[in-house]
Design a protein around this motif. Structure first.
Motif, PDB file in Angstrom:
ATOM      1  N   VAL A   1      -7.081   6.994  -8.929  1.00 44.62           N
ATOM      2  CA  VAL A   1      -5.498   7.254  -8.706  1.00 44.62           C
ATOM      3  C   VAL A   1      -5.106   8.404  -9.502  1.00 44.62           C
ATOM      4  O   VAL A   1      -6.096   9.185 -10.067  1.00 44.62           O
TER       5      VAL A   1
ATOM      6  N   LYS B   1      -7.752   6.368   0.090  1.00 45.39           N
ATOM      7  CA  LYS B   1      -8.527   5.198   0.179  1.00 45.39           C
ATOM      8  C   LYS B   1      -8.163   4.203  -0.562  1.00 45.39           C
ATOM      9  O   LYS B   1      -7.671   4.506  -1.994  1.00 45.39           O
ATOM     10  N   LYS B   2      -8.647   3.027  -0.226  1.00 43.94           N
ATOM     11  CA  LYS B   2      -8.134   2.011  -1.029  1.00 43.94           C
ATOM     12  C   LYS B   2      -9.417   1.118  -1.372  1.00 43.94           C
ATOM     13  O   LYS B   2     -10.398   0.927  -0.503  1.00 43.94           O
TER      14      LYS B   2
ATOM     15  N   ARG C   1       0.892  -1.072   0.166  1.00 43.70           N
ATOM     16  CA  ARG C   1      -0.129  -0.005   0.131  1.00 43.70           C
ATOM     17  C   ARG C   1       0.886   1.258   0.050  1.00 43.70           C
ATOM     18  O   ARG C   1       0.203   2.357   0.037  1.00 43.70           O
TER      19      ARG C   1
ATOM     20  N   THR D   1       3.527   4.393  -1.136  1.00 46.14           N
ATOM     21  CA  THR D   1       3.919   5.018  -2.204  1.00 46.14           C
ATOM     22  C   THR D   1       5.026   4.565  -2.973  1.00 46.14           C
ATOM     23  O   THR D   1       5.890   3.845  -2.245  1.00 46.14           O
TER      24      THR D   1
ATOM     25  N   TRP E   1     -12.679  -1.254  -7.592  1.00 47.93           N
ATOM     26  CA  TRP E   1     -13.788  -0.558  -6.530  1.00 47.93           C
ATOM     27  C   TRP E   1     -14.938  -1.196  -6.743  1.00 47.93           C
ATOM     28  O   TRP E   1     -15.888  -1.127  -5.775  1.00 47.93           O
TER      29      TRP E   1
ATOM     30  N   ASN F   1      -3.094  -2.083  -6.093  1.00 49.25           N
ATOM     31  CA  ASN F   1      -1.842  -2.625  -5.412  1.00 49.25           C
ATOM     32  C   ASN F   1      -0.941  -3.558  -6.219  1.00 49.25           C
ATOM     33  O   ASN F   1      -0.316  -4.373  -5.407  1.00 49.25           O
TER      34      ASN F   1
ATOM     35  N   HIS G   1      -6.902  10.369  -1.915  1.00 46.67           N
ATOM     36  CA  HIS G   1      -5.893   9.528  -2.535  1.00 46.67           C
ATOM     37  C   HIS G   1      -5.355   8.415  -1.551  1.00 46.67           C
ATOM     38  O   HIS G   1      -4.826   7.369  -2.106  1.00 46.67           O
TER      39      HIS G   1
ATOM     40  N   SER H   1      -9.105  -9.606   1.143  1.00 49.85           N
ATOM     41  CA  SER H   1      -8.013  -8.757   1.080  1.00 49.85           C
ATOM     42  C   SER H   1      -7.037  -8.767   2.441  1.00 49.85           C
ATOM     43  O   SER H   1      -7.757  -8.825   3.435  1.00 49.85           O
TER      44      SER H   1
ATOM     45  N   ARG I   1       0.034   6.766  -6.885  1.00 45.61           N
ATOM     46  CA  ARG I   1      -0.834   6.862  -6.094  1.00 45.61           C
ATOM     47  C   ARG I   1      -1.113   8.106  -5.413  1.00 45.61           C
ATOM     48  O   ARG I   1      -2.099   8.470  -4.811  1.00 45.61           O
TER      49      ARG I   1
ATOM     50  N   ALA J   1      -4.533   0.993  -8.779  1.00 46.48           N
ATOM     51  CA  ALA J   1      -5.587   0.975  -7.654  1.00 46.48           C
ATOM     52  C   ALA J   1      -5.681  -0.305  -6.851  1.00 46.48           C
ATOM     53  O   ALA J   1      -5.758  -0.397  -5.705  1.00 46.48           O
TER      54      ALA J   1
END
Lengths: 95, 491
Positions: free
Chosen positions: B188, B482-483, B5, B7, B145, B165, B480, B489, B218, B163
């Protein structure tokens, strides 16, 4: 702009694409819709407007005619679907 | 927080400081990809072996205290219309299904020189023609999403990979919005640089006067990092410019004091989804709080941009795609009667419907008797669209507007109506016609939990200012961060 079947056949030939009857029918409708949408450009008077091909002002980029490092013949021909020795092989060109 | 996760800048720091080995990181990346990729379908080709070899090389360099590149150890995904030497490059087309490029694109060469780790080649609409990644000749990529929705396109695989990962960074290409629109739909950051800023050498050509390679990241600082690595002059692309490349990260935290933001009324008109409008309007309030001034303005020829684009891009495409003839590389039909028949069968079997549609439109617009009415007319209106921007930038420093009129739409929803699909790019196309840079950054979510993107446009070669403006907003918000929750997961 109404596109007809014969227009589709003409541009498919220019494009070297073969279409089934069903595909021709589909493209007649879709291209007519798109070209009707494009017609909106005719609302604008562009008589004195210069056409633009690129967004930058660069023209005629020159360089020295020097030998670089070319891709080797073997590498360049590696992806050929059909070859014979150092040649690309194609079906008969002249009947 | 899981490593995946982070950057790109954070992960690079960890690799360089030997907190984690690049080989370990790459192992984790592929473990995650194998677990989640069946749901997302972001990749056409994975490069696990090559990635592990490169990672081992970087680990060794770091162990020996040798100098490493700007992107040392960062896993990156590359859109499959960008040539990678010895690694399959398909353009998501059957016509290039076995194509193995004999050379690297300029940008790929730069990634390798800067020690990035290429993990795979991502899915796209065939030849980058589309706005949903549904037109791929291989698979449909799903939005991380909401997997019933499209990721946008044409660089949908690259956007989804960042997005979800899978990759910390990704490259895409943007001819009419193909980086910015999927970035918006996947939550993203997506950058389309100025035309000429990044070499197109090795990018498989679609609309040569519009195509530009862009970045998915990201956050904004990662965008500055990646853009810096790929920008610059290349003698192999005669449209790449000699304008010097600034250090994009320098002064990125400079803020927006005294900034004049243009709000073009045409971009907030009919057709804009209310949730998107509200999210962008709320974002503008943040700039107001930061001291920016707004200037309401008009870009009067906006409504013609889509029409101009579909003539110019397709005219260029019809010429660029004439090279797929089954002779030198790519697919060739089995049986044929002579060479013309071979061309026709090869192209009919190799290209999908959207590509055929566009080649035919382009050839029509260029054909005898129609050239003036279509191509020439469009080229003139293109001048008017560029002049709109020139006039606007006399009064403002940047323009802010939505990236896409809607959040991610359902798979299949627009697939049978090409014209409706074309209108997905209504806010992104004008920048390509004018050649100016644009960035899409996350600025909110719909009620259904889908990301919303906001676009910032600046003058030619003002990427640095654009990134600074984007960062000022990002620093104040957490959109930015939020995932998407991917089922099962652990990240």
């Amino acid at each position: 702009m109404k596109i007809e079947r014969k227009n589709i056949e003409y541009i498919a030939n220019l494009s070297r694409i073969e279409l089934s009857d069903q595909e021709k029918e589909m493209f007649v409708h879709q291209l007519s819709d798109i070209l009707s949408y494009i017609e909106k450009l005719n609302k604008l008077n562009t008589d004195n407007i210069k056409p633009m091909a690129y967004s930058l002002n660069t023209t005629n980029v020159f360089r020295e005619d020097k030998l670089g490092q070319p891709i080797s013949r073997d590498d360049a021909m590696f992806n050929a679907p059909s070859k014979m020795g150092v040649f690309f092989k194609v079906p008969k060109v002249i009947e | 927080m899981s490593l995946l996760r982070h950057t790109a800048l954070q992960i690079k720091e960890k690799i360089i400081s030997r907190e984690i080995q690049a080989t370990k990181l790459v192992g984790q990346v592929f473990e995650w990809i194998k677990y989640i990729e069946p749901k997302i379908q972001a990749f056409i080709t994975l490069n696990e072996k090559g990635a592990l070899e490169k990672a081992a090389e970087i680990d060794k360099k770091i162990e020996n205290r040798q100098k490493v590149g700007l992107l040392a150890g960062i896993p990156i995904a590359v859109k499959d219309n960008i040539c990678t030497k010895s690694l399959n490059t398909t353009c998501a087309s059957k016509i290039l299904q076995n194509f193995i490029p004999p050379y690297d694109a300029f940008v790929v060469n730069r990634l390798k020189e800067e020690d990035a780790i290429i993990i795979g080649k991502t899915n796209l609409d065939e030849f980058a023609m589309g706005s949903s990644t549904e037109n791929s000749g291989y698979k449909i990529t799903r939005n991380p999403w909401n997997q019933n929705c499209v990721p946008g396109g044409s660089s949908g695989g690259s956007a989804a990979a960042v997005a979800a990962n899978f990759a910390f960074l990704a490259l895409g290409s943007d001819t009419g919005g193909s980086v910015r629109q999927p970035a918006a739909l996947c939550g993203v950051v997506g950058v389309k640089p100025t035309y000429g800023r990044v070499s197109r050498y090795g990018l498989i050509a679609f609309g040569s006067s519009l195509d530009q390679i862009g970045t998915f990241t990201r956050d904004v600082k990662d965008a500055a990092l990646l853009l810096h690595a790929i920008a610059g002059y290349d003698s192999y692309d005669s449209t790449s410019t000699q304008v010097s490349v600034p250090e994009y990260s320098d002064g990125i935290e400079g803020g927006t004091g005294g900034l004049r933001i243009g709000i073009p009324k045409e971009y907030f008109a009919e057709g804009l989804n209310t949730e998107v409008r509200d999210a962008v309007k709320s974002a503008l309030k943040i700039y107001e709080r930061l001291g920016a001034k707004f200037v309401e303005l008009s870009l009067p020829h906006t409504e013609y941009a889509v029409a101009v684009y579909y003539i110019i891009a397709n005219a260029e495409a019809s010429s660029n795609l004439a090279r797929y003839d089954g002779v030198k590389y790519g697919y060739r039909t089995g049986e044929s009667r002579g060479i013309i028949d071979m061309y026709c069968r090869t192209r009919s079997e190799g290209f999908g419907n959207e590509v055929k549609r566009r080649i035919m439109l382009g050839n029509y617009a260029l054909s005898s008797g129609y050239y003036d009415a279509y191509y020439l007319k469009a080229s003139k209106v293109r001048t008017l669209i560029k002049s709109d921007f020139d006039a606007a930038f006399e009064k403002v420093d940047c323009i802010i507007c939505p990236t896409s009129p809607v959040p991610a739409f359902k798979i299949g929803e627009r697939a049978n109506n090409p014209l409706e699909m074309y209108l997905s790019d209504i806010y992104t196309i004008p920048a390509n016609l004018a050649g100016i840079p644009g960035i899409s950054i996350p600025c909110g979510f719909s009620k259904a939990g889908l990301p919303i993107g906001m676009q910032i446009l600046t003058r030619h070669f003002e990427e640095k200012k654009m990134l600074q403006i984007a960062y000022a907003f990002e620093r104040e918000t957490d959109f930015h961060l939020k995932k998407p929750v991917l089922k099962g997961s652990t990240v």
